[in-house]
Design an enzyme around this catalytic site. Structure first.
Site, PDB file in Angstrom:
ATOM      1  N   ASP A 159      48.019 -74.075  26.050  1.00 14.22           N
ATOM      2  CA  ASP A 159      48.523 -74.374  24.718  1.00 14.22           C
ATOM      3  C   ASP A 159      47.599 -73.689  23.721  1.00 14.22           C
ATOM      4  OD1 ASP A 159      49.509 -75.816  22.340  1.00 14.22           O
ATOM      5  OD2 ASP A 159      50.471 -77.080  23.838  1.00 14.22           O
ATOM      6  N   HIS A 209      46.875 -56.741  -0.722  1.00 15.11           N
ATOM      7  CA  HIS A 209      46.979 -55.615   0.188  1.00 15.11           C
ATOM      8  C   HIS A 209      46.762 -55.984   1.647  1.00 15.11           C
ATOM      9  CE1 HIS A 209      48.299 -51.711   0.964  1.00 15.11           C
ATOM     10  NE2 HIS A 209      47.440 -51.730   1.943  1.00 15.11           N
ATOM     11  N   TRP A 255      57.267 -61.526  -7.713  1.00  9.61           N
ATOM     12  CA  TRP A 255      56.475 -62.230  -6.700  1.00  9.61           C
ATOM     13  C   TRP A 255      54.986 -61.971  -6.868  1.00  9.61           C
ATOM     14  CZ3 TRP A 255      53.237 -61.120  -2.517  1.00  9.61           C
ATOM     15  CH2 TRP A 255      53.022 -59.776  -2.246  1.00  9.61           C
ATOM     16  N   SER A 308      48.313 -73.895   4.957  1.00  9.37           N
ATOM     17  CA  SER A 308      49.019 -73.798   6.239  1.00  9.37           C
ATOM     18  C   SER A 308      48.650 -72.512   6.966  1.00  9.37           C
ATOM     19  CB  SER A 308      50.523 -73.870   5.982  1.00  9.37           C
ATOM     20  OG  SER A 308      51.230 -73.276   7.023  1.00  9.37           O
ATOM     21  N   SER A 309      48.633 -71.399   6.239  1.00 11.64           N
ATOM     22  CA  SER A 309      48.316 -70.114   6.871  1.00 11.64           C
ATOM     23  C   SER A 309      46.893 -70.087   7.397  1.00 11.64           C
ATOM     24  CB  SER A 309      48.463 -68.968   5.872  1.00 11.64           C
ATOM     25  OG  SER A 309      49.793 -68.769   5.567  1.00 11.64           O
ATOM     26  N   THR A 327      47.213 -45.232  11.277  1.00 17.14           N
ATOM     27  CA  THR A 327      48.646 -45.499  11.437  1.00 17.14           C
ATOM     28  C   THR A 327      49.295 -44.350  12.197  1.00 17.14           C
ATOM     29  OG1 THR A 327      48.493 -46.527   9.279  1.00 17.14           O
ATOM     30  CG2 THR A 327      50.672 -46.287  10.204  1.00 17.14           C
ATOM     31  N   ARG A 340      62.468 -50.934 -11.562  1.00 20.13           N
ATOM     32  CA  ARG A 340      62.767 -52.112 -10.759  1.00 20.13           C
ATOM     33  C   ARG A 340      62.808 -53.337 -11.660  1.00 20.13           C
ATOM     34  NH1 ARG A 340      56.962 -53.335  -7.749  1.00 20.13           N
ATOM     35  NH2 ARG A 340      58.109 -55.069  -6.850  1.00 20.13           N
ATOM     36  N   SER A 384      54.430 -52.540  20.622  1.00 18.39           N
ATOM     37  CA  SER A 384      53.555 -52.044  21.694  1.00 18.39           C
ATOM     38  C   SER A 384      53.803 -52.760  23.008  1.00 18.39           C
ATOM     39  CB  SER A 384      52.081 -52.212  21.295  1.00 18.39           C
ATOM     40  OG  SER A 384      51.835 -51.594  20.067  1.00 18.39           O
ATOM     41  N   HIS A 436      45.314 -49.448  -5.414  1.00 15.76           N
ATOM     42  CA  HIS A 436      46.394 -48.447  -5.457  1.00 15.76           C
ATOM     43  C   HIS A 436      47.702 -49.067  -5.939  1.00 15.76           C
ATOM     44  CE1 HIS A 436      47.182 -49.364  -0.930  1.00 15.76           C
ATOM     45  NE2 HIS A 436      47.977 -50.088  -1.675  1.00 15.76           N
ATOM     46  N   HIS A 437      47.727 -50.395  -6.039  1.00 15.66           N
ATOM     47  CA  HIS A 437      48.910 -51.044  -6.609  1.00 15.66           C
ATOM     48  C   HIS A 437      48.880 -51.011  -8.127  1.00 15.66           C
ATOM     49  CE1 HIS A 437      50.330 -52.846  -2.800  1.00 15.66           C
ATOM     50  NE2 HIS A 437      49.061 -52.820  -2.492  1.00 15.66           N
ATOM     51  N   HIS A 450      63.259 -64.435  -4.321  1.00 12.44           N
ATOM     52  CA  HIS A 450      63.600 -63.622  -3.150  1.00 12.44           C
ATOM     53  C   HIS A 450      62.320 -63.089  -2.502  1.00 12.44           C
ATOM     54  CE1 HIS A 450      65.286 -60.482  -0.604  1.00 12.44           C
ATOM     55  NE2 HIS A 450      64.546 -59.594  -1.237  1.00 12.44           N
ATOM     56  N   TYR A 507      49.382 -55.920   5.422  1.00 16.98           N
ATOM     57  CA  TYR A 507      49.122 -55.641   6.836  1.00 16.98           C
ATOM     58  C   TYR A 507      49.340 -56.870   7.688  1.00 16.98           C
ATOM     59  CZ  TYR A 507      47.658 -51.245   5.101  1.00 16.98           C
ATOM     60  OH  TYR A 507      47.669 -50.041   4.481  1.00 16.98           O
ATOM     61  N   LYS A 557      48.815 -44.674  15.817  1.00 13.94           N
ATOM     62  CA  LYS A 557      49.719 -45.632  16.454  1.00 13.94           C
ATOM     63  C   LYS A 557      51.101 -45.019  16.692  1.00 13.94           C
ATOM     64  CE  LYS A 557      49.167 -49.934  16.013  1.00 13.94           C
ATOM     65  NZ  LYS A 557      48.167 -50.315  16.993  1.00 13.94           N
ATOM     66  N   GLU A 589      47.450 -58.707   2.837  1.00 13.19           N
ATOM     67  CA  GLU A 589      48.681 -59.445   3.114  1.00 13.19           C
ATOM     68  C   GLU A 589      49.776 -58.511   3.631  1.00 13.19           C
ATOM     69  OE1 GLU A 589      49.682 -62.519   3.158  1.00 13.19           O
ATOM     70  OE2 GLU A 589      51.852 -62.285   3.079  1.00 13.19           O
TER      71      GLU A 589
END
Lengths: 529, 295
Positions: A109, A257, A145, A173-174, A332, A454, A272, A306-307, A80, A261, A335, A259
């Protein structure tokens, strides 16, 4: 060869319309075709990943083990997460980038159209490989994951090899997609389109693409080391040979991390664009918005640990990562403040894209605030690996990333298809999604704070009531996405014809071309004042 | 940017889908081969898939690049597209830098943090109680758990082959630049001469590297299974070697194209891209030489 030269000389009258049949999609070099394929792929993945969430929530509907084996439950939570991150959210953003960036900056293009097609076509193969692991001996990936070693090395199922190679393909690909976006924005802007005149969506994607190019190779590196530990006897993540399992987490989160963002910045861009249109005011504080994105991107490289506050880091590390993480709240906050100020005293109307954008601002803020709670190292020891964390990141990903994508689809669908969607059905989709998602994710805060861990298929009785509510909300949210599909089909089949600029307050080059936009939007660069 | 210039949009192409399929076959075959190895099954079929994928990839590269070269020769490309190629290559090299940076980060973490902790030092020195006999050291000639990870007998002496290899690779960067400068003034004989020298230096480097690996495996017991020193050593030098191999193939193709009379003094981006890549590989080696071999 002479015919090709002729095509170029005569511009776009001959040989440059869409080809017919399946080859149009297989061989295409057109940013709109590729964007469409990305978006459809992402929608399919949303439903596959969503059905796995259904399995999870059905099992957690009541305490005890009812439907699935714990081993299969673990595979479901892992797949998932992986499918939603790499299959649903990221391709959707790349699809939006493909459709909108060339139009917004006045380019014909993407800069490297064939590479663009390759970036897309890798994905179906990569996900075929990844999902095939579910049918292999020993089952698919079952380690979450984040695939922490040694769960994903020493104790991993044999199919992990294919999981690793699938990640390699997605990464390739990315990276190619991101290189294309950066080069397009840097090199293909129409004359007069200076950086500080660029639409916010392009700015957010420019920064996102930079983050992708910087961290996807690191992900490739970490899965390569896993592969070597599994098959070639190295000891990167094995302390017996002098390595360290915690090292895995450091390298993974150095990717992970930024990722996070990558999965939110393009949504910032969409919001925006949408809010100024429906508030009929210019975006408040454009410059500060740009600087805030850059600041978020820079900070995202120095907050990764921090993870892993509870993994046993030196105290200096805990303090450093706690403070840098809290610093992110500043840009943040800028924004959020700017979005609210844009709406302040605007002549607002509440079409569906605006509803999604406003819900984004409010609910993303909730996710951001729980993020600040988690950033505090001392209290994170309590929250760590509870449902509170699950609530937090679903609040930033579902009403954050995914609502941003919905806002974008409703906002630009008239431009893409040339037809208007059914406003009342779309609003119905919004409200059911909105209620469903809050019903799903808000109670997770409570069970998390009360101590429910979890990634478990069973839980103590005391969490039963809230979990039932969560499951009902999840079924509601998931099912409501069928309305979305229905709205899309209805628009394409019988939508009213959309004008060139369906939204009164909309600004930008994409609204200066007819709806639907021509196959190659601009044959010569438009002038931007 | 010329405002009156028309945009160039390339024709449809079947190469991307061939490439995607080729990647799928190659990596799928690799995965099947590794799984067969793990379960000690016959891996003939899996290797076949892998090799088929590799053939498809080679066919794709030849076809795709051939197509681009033809279009470039026919003068279809604008200055803008050339700028896109340049920036694309630049960002690709940046992604490669990050790939190696991750591995250097691993080396740093192991040497500066986790091994001293295993030896009982600092905040996390409590992990010393796992293997109380372990003494922190680098190069790691005693593993924490010697039963499962036999330590190497010795390490590669930096002042023999590695030093020689440094000289070879740095020299090749210079000769490649000489070739590039000669191309810019149109002295094609000189281009060929310096390309041959560059290629010879590159392939000699690779030969030495293979020799060094044989030496490590046969005489020093420095193998992948002998702990994290060997792991980082082979990871960094191995990926660097793979990149030198790719770089050599690129330069070889470019050399063949020079022989065929391709490239002009003004228009030779493939040559430049190849040389950027080569210089990048060279810089990575210098970091490797210092951080992996010497210190």
């Amino acid at each position: 060869m002479t015919t090709q030269v002729a095509d170029v000389e005569h511009g776009h009258e001959n040989g440059h319309g869409p080809a017919t049949g399946i080859t149009r999609w297989l061989f295409t070099t057109n940013h709109k075709d590729i964007g469409t394929m990305y978006l459809i792929f992402s929608l399919v993945m949303l439903f596959i990943g969503g059905s796995m969430a259904f399995v999870i929530r059905a099992e957690l509907f009541q305490p005890g083990l009812q439907l699935v084996e714990p081993a299969f439950f673990n595979q479901m939570i892992t797949m998932h997460g992986l499918i939603m991150v790499f299959g649903a959210v990221m391709p959707a953003f790349v699809g939006l980038a493909n459709w909108m960036i060339p139009m917004m900056i006045g380019a014909p293009d993407m800069a490297l159209p064939r590479l663009n097609n390759l970036s897309f076509w890798i994905l179906p193969f990569a996900f075929t490989m990844m999902m095939s692991t579910l049918f292999m001996d020993g089952g698919g990936p079952n380690f979450g994951w984040t695939f922490y070693a040694p769960l994903s090395t020493t104790y991993a199922p044999p199919s992990t090899t294919f999981f690793i190679l699938a990640i390699h393909m997605m990464g390739a690909s990315s990276i190619m997609g991101a290189i294309n976006v950066v080069v397009t924005i840097v090199n293909m802007r129409a004359p007069g389109m200076t950086y500080m005149k660029m639409p916010m969506f392009c700015w957010t994607w420019l920064i996102t693409a930079f983050l992708l190019i910087a961290v996807m190779p690191v992900l490739a590196g970490v899965v390569t080391m896993m592969l070597m530990d599994i098959h070639f006897g190295t000891s990167f993540f094995d302390a017996g040979g002098g390595g360290d399992p915690v090292l895995f987490q450091h390298v993974f989160w150095f990717f992970g991390h930024p990722e996070v963002y990558i999965m939110i910045l393009p949504s910032f861009g969409v919001v925006s664009e949408v809010i100024p249109t429906f508030a009929r005011k210019k975006l408040f504080g454009y410059h500060s918005m740009v600087y805030a994105i850059v600041a978020i991107a820079v900070l995202s490289f120095v907050v990764w640990a921090h993870h892993m506050f509870t993994v046993g880091m030196p105290l200096a590390g805990e303090i450093f990562f706690m403070y840098t993480t809290m610093l992110i709240a500043v840009p943040t906050g800028v924004k959020i403040f700017n979005w609210v100020s844009t709406m302040f005293r605007g002549s607002m109307t509440f079409e569906t894209p605006m509803l999604y954008a406003i819900a984004f601002v409010i609910l993303f803020t909730i996710g951001g605030l729980s993020g600040i709670m988690l950033a505090l190292a001392p209290v994170d020891f309590v929250y760590h690996d509870t449902y509170f964390v699950v609530a937090h990141f679903h609040y930033v990903l579902v009403p954050g990333a995914i609502f941003g994508i919905f806002a974008a689809v409703y906002y630009w669908l008239p431009k893409w298809s040339g037809k208007m969607y059914d406003e009342s059905l779309a609003k119905f989709h919004f409200w059911v999604s909105f209620i469903g998602l809050n019903l799903t994710f808000f109670p997770m805060h409570f069970v998390g704070l009360a101590g429910m861990p979890r990634r478990i298929p069973d839980y103590p009785l005391q969490f039963a009531d809230f979990n039932m509510i969560v499951s009902i909300g999840a079924f509601m949210f998931g099912t409501s996405q069928l309305i979305f599909v229905y709205v899309l089909i209805k628009t394409l089949r019988s939508g009213e014809k959309a004008p060139q600029r369906p939204w009164e307050g909309a600004e930008g080059l994409e609204w200066t071309v007819p709806s639907p936009a021509p196959y190659h939007t601009f044959a010569t660069p438009p002038k931007v004042d | 940017m010329d405002t009156h210039q028309e945009y160039y949009v390339p024709q449809q192409s079947h190469w991307p889908i061939v490439a995607a399929f080729g990647i799928f076959l190659t990596l799928g075959g690799l995965g099947m081969t590794l799984s067969d190895m793990q379960q000690q099954k016959d891996m003939g079929f899996s290797l076949g898939v892998f090799l088929l994928g590799a053939v498809v990839m080679a066919y794709m590269f030849a076809g795709w690049f051939g197509n681009v070269i033809r279009e470039s020769h026919d003068g279809l490309y604008s200055d803008q597209l050339s700028g896109s190629f340049r920036r694309g290559m630049g960002w690709f090299i940046f992604s490669e830098v990050m790939f190696f940076a991750a591995f250097f980060g691993v080396l740093f973490y192991v040497r500066v943090l986790s091994i001293p902790w295993l030896g009982g030092e600092g905040d996390k020195g409590i992990s010393h109680m796992l293997w109380p006999d372990f003494v922190a050291q680098w190069p790691l000639l005693l593993n924490p758990d010697p039963e499962h990870f036999k330590a190497p007998d010795g390490i590669i002496d930096p002042w023999h082959i590695p030093l020689l290899n440094t000289i070879l690779l740095v020299a090749s960067s210079f000769t490649l630049t000489f070739a590039h400068n000669a191309l810019k003034v149109g002295n094609r004989a000189k281009v060929k001469l310096f390309m041959v020298i560059t290629l010879a230096l590159g392939f000699t480097f690779l030969g030495f590297q293979v020799f060094e690996y044989i030496e490590a495996y046969k005489h020093l017991n420095l193998t992948l299974e002998t702990g994290v020193y060997a792991s980082t050593f082979f990871l960094l030098t191995g990926f660097h070697g793979a990149h030198v191999t790719v770089g050599s193939i690129i330069l070889l193709v470019i050399f063949v194209r020079v022989l065929k009379g391709h490239f002009s003094a003004e228009n030779h981006f493939a040559f430049e891209a190849g040389s950027w890549y080569w210089h990048f590989v060279d810089v990575v080696w210098l970091c490797l030489f210092l951080l992996v071999y010497v210190f």
